[in-house]
Write a protein that holds these residues in place. Structure first.
Motif, PDB file in Angstrom:
ATOM      1  N   CYS A  43       0.826  -1.215   0.000  1.00  0.00           N
ATOM      2  CA  CYS A  43       0.000   0.000   0.000  1.00  0.00           C
ATOM      3  C   CYS A  43       0.857   1.260   0.000  1.00  0.00           C
ATOM      4  CB  CYS A  43      -0.941  -0.006   1.196  1.00  0.00           C
ATOM      5  SG  CYS A  43      -2.238  -1.244   1.067  1.00  0.00           S
ATOM      6  N   GLN A  74       2.426   1.701  -3.458  1.00  0.00           N
ATOM      7  CA  GLN A  74       1.457   2.161  -4.449  1.00  0.00           C
ATOM      8  C   GLN A  74       1.125   3.634  -4.244  1.00  0.00           C
ATOM      9  OE1 GLN A  74      -1.690  -0.677  -3.876  1.00  0.00           O
ATOM     10  NE2 GLN A  74      -0.972  -1.959  -5.557  1.00  0.00           N
ATOM     11  N   GLU A  75       0.971   4.044  -3.013  1.00  0.00           N
ATOM     12  CA  GLU A  75       0.662   5.444  -2.739  1.00  0.00           C
ATOM     13  C   GLU A  75       1.821   6.344  -3.163  1.00  0.00           C
ATOM     14  OE1 GLU A  75      -1.230   8.818  -1.868  1.00  0.00           O
ATOM     15  OE2 GLU A  75      -2.108   6.819  -1.881  1.00  0.00           O
ATOM     16  N   HIS A 116       1.812   6.715  -7.000  1.00  0.00           N
ATOM     17  CA  HIS A 116       0.787   7.633  -7.498  1.00  0.00           C
ATOM     18  C   HIS A 116       1.128   9.077  -7.168  1.00  0.00           C
ATOM     19  CE1 HIS A 116      -1.880   3.937  -7.341  1.00  0.00           C
ATOM     20  NE2 HIS A 116      -1.742   4.254  -8.605  1.00  0.00           N
ATOM     21  N   THR A 117       1.606   9.292  -5.961  1.00  0.00           N
ATOM     22  CA  THR A 117       1.958  10.653  -5.556  1.00  0.00           C
ATOM     23  C   THR A 117       3.076  11.193  -6.441  1.00  0.00           C
ATOM     24  OG1 THR A 117       1.349  10.118  -3.294  1.00  0.00           O
ATOM     25  CG2 THR A 117       2.700  12.061  -3.615  1.00  0.00           C
TER      26      THR A 117
END
Length: 73
Positions: free
Chosen positions: A54, A57-58, A61-62
């Motif tokens: 998680c 993935q964050e 994207h950021t």
């Protein structure tokens, strides 16, 4: 329409479910060993692995959104 019966799943520790071997069609092009769930005895992921996924993935994207924002100007 064909008559189908639900496949009973045996509950395991912490809510994990083991599907029976005949739960997948043998000759289906939509089901193969790469797509089938891993058997309970072979599962090795822990809470750490899910949290790390998680976070990764964050961060991805950021980073993507901030990079795009620079060029969108």
């Amino acid at each position: 329409m064909t008559d189908t019966t639900p496949i009973p799943a045996a509950p395991a520790a912490a809510g994990a479910v083991e599907l029976p071997a005949d739960a997948y069609p043998a000759g289906s092009r939509y089901a193969n060993d790469d797509l089938r769930p891993v058997p309970l005895a072979e599962r090795r992921w822990t809470t750490y692995n899910f949290v790390a996924l998680c976070v990764a993935q964050e961060r991805t994207h950021t980073s993507w959104y901030s990079s795009v924002a620079r060029f969108a100007g």
